[in-house]
Scaffold this motif. Sequence first.
Motif, PDB file in Angstrom:
ATOM      1  N   ASP A 312       0.838  -1.339   0.017  1.00 20.80           N
ATOM      2  CA  ASP A 312       0.077  -0.132   0.057  1.00 20.80           C
ATOM      3  C   ASP A 312       0.881   1.232   0.089  1.00 20.80           C
ATOM      4  O   ASP A 312       1.876   1.365   0.924  1.00 20.80           O
ATOM      5  CB  ASP A 312      -0.833  -0.011   1.171  1.00 20.80           C
ATOM      6  CG  ASP A 312      -1.499   1.374   1.525  1.00 20.80           C
ATOM      7  OD1 ASP A 312      -2.197   1.686   0.692  1.00 20.80           O
ATOM      8  OD2 ASP A 312      -1.157   2.049   2.405  1.00 20.80           O
ATOM      9  N   THR A 314      -0.789   4.421  -0.032  1.00 24.68           N
ATOM     10  CA  THR A 314      -1.536   5.662   0.185  1.00 24.68           C
ATOM     11  C   THR A 314      -1.572   5.630   1.957  1.00 24.68           C
ATOM     12  O   THR A 314      -1.813   6.795   2.296  1.00 24.68           O
ATOM     13  CB  THR A 314      -3.148   5.276   0.300  1.00 24.68           C
ATOM     14  OG1 THR A 314      -3.615   3.930   1.012  1.00 24.68           O
ATOM     15  CG2 THR A 314      -3.487   4.673  -1.224  1.00 24.68           C
ATOM     16  N   GLU A 316      -2.835   4.002   4.294  1.00 27.81           N
ATOM     17  CA  GLU A 316      -4.207   3.446   4.774  1.00 27.81           C
ATOM     18  C   GLU A 316      -3.615   2.056   5.377  1.00 27.81           C
ATOM     19  O   GLU A 316      -4.675   1.442   6.008  1.00 27.81           O
ATOM     20  CB  GLU A 316      -5.251   3.231   3.696  1.00 27.81           C
ATOM     21  CG  GLU A 316      -5.890   4.673   3.387  1.00 27.81           C
ATOM     22  CD  GLU A 316      -6.218   5.608   4.641  1.00 27.81           C
ATOM     23  OE1 GLU A 316      -6.657   4.925   5.811  1.00 27.81           O
ATOM     24  OE2 GLU A 316      -5.940   6.688   4.710  1.00 27.81           O
TER      25      GLU A 316
END
Length: 450
Positions: A312, A314, A316
Amino acid sequence: MKDDNFLKENNARHLWHPMGHPGDLQNNTPTIIKGAEGVHIVDIDGHKVVDAVGGLWCVNLGYSNDAVKDAIARQLYDLPYYSAFGGTTNPTAIEASYMVREFFEADGMVRAFFTSGGSDSVETCLRLSRQYHRLRGEPTRTKFLSLKKGYHGTHFGGASVNGNNRFRLNYEPMLPGCFHLPSPYTYRNPFNELDGAKLAQNIAAAMEDEIAFQGANTIAAFIMEPIQGAGGVIVPHESFMKLMRDICDRHGILMISDEVITGFGRTGDASGARHWGVQPDMMSTAKGITSGYFPVGATLVNQKVADVFEKDTTGEGAIFHGYTYSAHPVGAAAVIACLTETQRLNTAANAGPRGTQLYEGVLKLAEKYDIIGDVRGGHGLMTGIELVSDKAAKTPMDTPTMKRIHKTAYQAGAMVRLGMHNILMSPPLTITEAEVNTILSALDAGFAAA
Ligand SMILES: Cc1ncc(COP(=O)(O)O)c(C=O)c1O
């Protein structure tokens, strides 16, 4: 330490016990266990018995493993605590994570997240499974499927997927979005199906039906114990977990194998999932990870899950979940020593034949006593005996009789566990043939007193 009179006088006066009525326990005080040796426990009056419960399905190495005790003691002097929240770690946590991951490599597990016990490990699985789907762009996948009769601890998430209403009713409302399928329990099931393979097919059909009704794109994960423990040692047909795995795969649902009891050799294999030839997406573990000597649990994930978090970009994928005692250095030292001992002693290899001995011994007792309605086990050191007052009607045995059987068995040399009208047994995996025979003769005495 205060003297025995003080202990007896104050027993259950200031302590509310888990899984007991505080008022009842003041009048019928719990047995005080003061010492232990090998697979034996000793109570405050000096009565020594075989612990057929293994503490609470956890003392896999027995009570006298000095390697684990020494490792814990040494670590207390080196570093008694430091946090593992992002930014710091400690040497034993690094080594323990390597070992736990390696222990479950054949199950496809690639990462470990340490917790303080089984309920925490289950909670971690449930939470991470939702996050996994959000990261993949399917935020609607929030629901959970599980089995009736399952036990997944007592946190709100775990209790919500639990399949026994005793752990739910007084604490409702539970988490929304949790749905339960029938248990693979041949003795009693809504299909009246005695054949395990056919029952497995029926449950698979019920699962497909539930998924179609809920919408697959709303379901995050399915959680199951490879052998249901606290629910009564319910051993599914060998096809069952594979069927569940296949359905999960077809619908993009993560499979969580709750290995809190079945992990670390209890079934005769390193994990319950491996026992059934299945690779789950996540595993919750605890108990045998330290043989109960220190409270530790671990959640494990496979490559598919790990990739989604680790790749990931992002932000998040950050895990805003964890416990003060996650990766506790003393707990981690206990894990390293316990897994080393588990492998050195090859406890899984002993669990198989000793489990068969216990199971077959109880089957023999069932020929002698009509009150034995069902005997379950034969897959490692987990045996359940369901007692009934009327065999034809399968009427559950009353509590006073269950207590009388329990007490007599204890006096005759074995501590067993009661779960409603079931007797549950999960002795240390180091138990010998002679010690299993002691359990069987104590049970014989208990049933004779029913
Ligand atoms: C399968 C299973 N999951 C979870 C738990 C909860 O573990 P703990 O009591 O360590 O929180 C248990 C406890 O017996 C269990 O058997």
